[in-house]
Motif scaffolding. Structure first.
Motif, PDB file in Angstrom:
ATOM      1  N   ARG A   1      46.966 -25.356 -56.287  1.00 24.87           N
ATOM      2  CA  ARG A   1      46.053 -26.335 -55.701  1.00 24.87           C
ATOM      3  C   ARG A   1      44.823 -26.417 -56.586  1.00 24.87           C
ATOM      4  NH1 ARG A   1      49.790 -27.592 -53.202  1.00 24.87           N
ATOM      5  NH2 ARG A   1      50.004 -28.186 -51.022  1.00 24.87           N
ATOM      6  N   VAL A   2      44.234 -27.592 -56.633  1.00 29.18           N
ATOM      7  CA  VAL A   2      43.055 -27.812 -57.468  1.00 29.18           C
ATOM      8  C   VAL A   2      41.830 -27.949 -56.575  1.00 29.18           C
ATOM      9  CG1 VAL A   2      41.964 -29.398 -59.102  1.00 29.18           C
ATOM     10  CG2 VAL A   2      44.432 -28.940 -59.244  1.00 29.18           C
ATOM     11  N   VAL A   3      40.777 -27.203 -56.930  1.00 23.04           N
ATOM     12  CA  VAL A   3      39.495 -27.359 -56.244  1.00 23.04           C
ATOM     13  C   VAL A   3      38.730 -28.452 -56.990  1.00 23.04           C
ATOM     14  CG1 VAL A   3      37.354 -26.218 -55.535  1.00 23.04           C
ATOM     15  CG2 VAL A   3      39.504 -24.908 -55.636  1.00 23.04           C
TER      16      VAL A   3
ATOM     17  N   GLY B   1      41.495 -24.169 -60.484  1.00 23.85           N
ATOM     18  CA  GLY B   1      42.772 -24.205 -59.779  1.00 23.85           C
ATOM     19  C   GLY B   1      43.174 -22.823 -59.312  1.00 23.85           C
ATOM     20  N   VAL B   2      43.941 -22.790 -58.264  1.00 24.49           N
ATOM     21  CA  VAL B   2      44.484 -21.521 -57.781  1.00 24.49           C
ATOM     22  C   VAL B   2      46.000 -21.603 -57.835  1.00 24.49           C
ATOM     23  CG1 VAL B   2      42.530 -20.876 -56.325  1.00 24.49           C
ATOM     24  CG2 VAL B   2      44.332 -22.338 -55.387  1.00 24.49           C
TER      25      VAL B   2
ATOM     26  N   ALA C   1      48.302 -20.912 -51.490  1.00 18.06           N
ATOM     27  CA  ALA C   1      47.502 -21.716 -52.423  1.00 18.06           C
ATOM     28  C   ALA C   1      46.541 -22.616 -51.653  1.00 18.06           C
ATOM     29  CB  ALA C   1      48.425 -22.555 -53.315  1.00 18.06           C
ATOM     30  N   GLU C   2      47.003 -23.173 -50.538  1.00 15.65           N
ATOM     31  CA  GLU C   2      46.129 -24.046 -49.738  1.00 15.65           C
ATOM     32  C   GLU C   2      44.965 -23.266 -49.146  1.00 15.65           C
ATOM     33  OE1 GLU C   2      48.533 -26.196 -46.878  1.00 15.65           O
ATOM     34  OE2 GLU C   2      48.670 -27.856 -48.314  1.00 15.65           O
TER      35      GLU C   2
ATOM     36  N   CYS D   1      42.570 -22.398 -51.881  1.00 16.88           N
ATOM     37  CA  CYS D   1      41.815 -23.583 -52.293  1.00 16.88           C
ATOM     38  C   CYS D   1      40.665 -23.840 -51.324  1.00 16.88           C
ATOM     39  CB  CYS D   1      42.755 -24.780 -52.337  1.00 16.88           C
ATOM     40  SG  CYS D   1      41.995 -26.320 -52.800  1.00 16.88           S
TER      41      CYS D   1
END
Lengths: 167, 295
Positions: B229-231, B273-274, B282-283, B286
């Motif tokens: 996931r991308v922050v 990103g994680v 991952a969510e 994030c």
């Protein structure tokens, strides 16, 4: 290597008529368990926020958003996915109608459209057009196939066994 | 080899060139077109991959078309199949298509700009017409009649006015491997003679989508696959200025130490990103990763 589920809990889910015993994380949603653990491709990940309808499944026959339902909370409930609704050998009338009406462009929303329609017709076999529009208002189609989808629902309504003209 | 088996077993261009009972139409990979402003760059073909396979006609009378574009719901799998069926005088059901598979399909660049039918279908159409012309010439020789007296229906070549005399495409190819280099000057069928192209045909992909059988790219699963996931940075939507790439202040990885399954936190300037073993991990990461952006 099996995914690490340190905070895992054991649950049993009734999915498409089969009992599934699983260890899931407390934060795992029903959608994540269906897609990643049970490898079902019918329900789709769309927004992850319960807003687009791509993840729709039936929980005890009612359309529900699998992306915002914790998997651990639906133990003992009857879960049906698109795969369980019907297949090529025994298509559900709504699946048949969507195919006949060619009611898809990319088809990513199709799961939600079909599952929501099937749940609507199960509780209201002869819905008004407004009722269809209301039921599908929360299912987004970014390709813009809405007109074909409405035609597919009309076709599905006509093809429901309970709506067949009596002999 | 069975029709469905071919689709799974012939994975590379070289595989096609090694089988028997086939007529192939190939072409040298064309040079990339000049770059166009605002369009993604065209990646040139690797010469080591050899000639591109545009079309295969098999000794069971079916054909396989290959095209470098993908069907995103526009219906090109159906439409390109119609084009092949039209030029080869096959039934639509006798045609399979392989689309966008980089190991097998020709390199035709990205699927953009409504170019699939108007541009990338052109060599496929020519290849099908060329294959038909070759098959008719073979049949004329075998049947001892001029090619002009031959008619084709669903891959069955017949002598006009003499229903008993004929030969099927498949019979002409049995035990053979014929490779034709694409001749772009091959005449294609006049539009007035079209019987498949121009007719509405049901899309071949919709049933699989209605039954949950279709594999979208989102459904691809690989062994050991991780989830990311991308922050997002706080300037979504803005696309120029000094702040682009220079707004991250700090990332505190300890803030997600309690989440199991975290494999990496990736920080490249403003990209955060994680990566985790499961999507929900991952969510969660994030949502909970402590990221400070400069004011």
């Amino acid at each position: 290597m099996a995914p690490m589920v340190e905070d895992g809990i054991e649950i049993t889910l009734d999915v498409n008529g089969a009992a599934q015993r699983l260890t899931v994380g407390r934060s795992a949603t029903l959608l994540q368990v269906l897609r990643h653990d049970l490898r079902l491709n019918g329900p789709k990940y769309g927004c992850g926020l319960g807003q687009c309808g791509a993840c729709t499944v039936h929980v005890d026959g009612v359309a529900a958003r699998a992306c915002v339902i914790p998997a651990a909370q639906v133990q003992g409930r009857r879960i049906t996915t698109l795969e369980g609704l019907g297949d090529r050998a025994r298509p559900h009338p709504v699946q048949g109608a969507f195919i006949q009406a060619q009611a898809a462009q990319c088809g990513y929303c199709l799961n939600g459209m079909i599952m929501t329609t099937a749940a609507l017709l199960a509780r209201e076999p002869q819905p008004s057009e407004q009722a269809v529009r209301d039921a599908l208002a929360g299912n987004l189609c970014r390709c813009g196939t809405h007109v074909e989808i409405l035609a597919a629902v009309v076709r599905a309504t006509a093809e429901l066994p309970c709506n067949a003209p009596s002999a | 080899m069975q029709r469905s088996e071919r689709l799974s077993r012939l994975r590379t261009r070289g595989d096609f060139l090694r089988v028997e009972g086939v007529l192939l139409v190939t072409r040298e990979p064309p040079p990339p077109p000049p770059p166009t402003p605002g369009q993604p760059p065209f990646i040139a073909s690797d010469p080591a991959e050899g000639v591109e396979i545009l079309l295969a006609v098999w000794d069971d009378g079916t054909a396989l078309g290959l095209n470098g574009h993908v069907d995103l719901g526009t219906g090109i799998r159906t439409a390109l199949g119609q084009i092949v069926a039209e030029e080869l005088d096959l039934a639509f059901e006798q045609v399979d298509m392989v689309l966008g598979d980089t190991g097998r399909a020709p390199n035709q660049g990205p699927t953009i700009a409504s170019a699939s039918i108007q541009i990338s279908a052109v060599p496929l159409r020519q290849a099908a017409a060329q294959a038909r012309a070759w098959l008719l010439a073979q049949a004329a020789e075998r049947l001892q009649v001029p090619p002009g007296q031959l008619q084709v229906d669903a891959g069955r070549i017949k002598v006009a006015g003499d229903a008993a005399r004929g030969v099927a495409y498949g019979e002409l190819l049995r035990g053979r491997r014929v490779v034709l280099g694409l001749d772009p000057n091959t005449p294609v069928k006049p539009v007035a003679e079209h019987r498949v192209v121009g007719q509405s045909a049901p899309r071949v992909d919709i049933a699989a989508k209605a039954f949950g059988e279709a594999v979208f790219v989102h459904d691809v699963r690989l062994p050991g696959m991780l989830h990311g996931r991308v922050v997002r940075p706080p300037y979504a939507g803005a696309d120029h200025g000094e702040f682009i790439g220079n707004t991250l202040d700090s990332v505190d990885e300890r803030s997600i130490a309690h989440i199991p399954g975290i494999r990496a936190v990736v920080v490249i300037r403003d990209f955060v990103g994680v990566v985790a073993e499961r999507e929900e991990q991952a969510e969660q990461a994030c949502a909970q990763l402590a990221v400070r952006w400069k004011p």
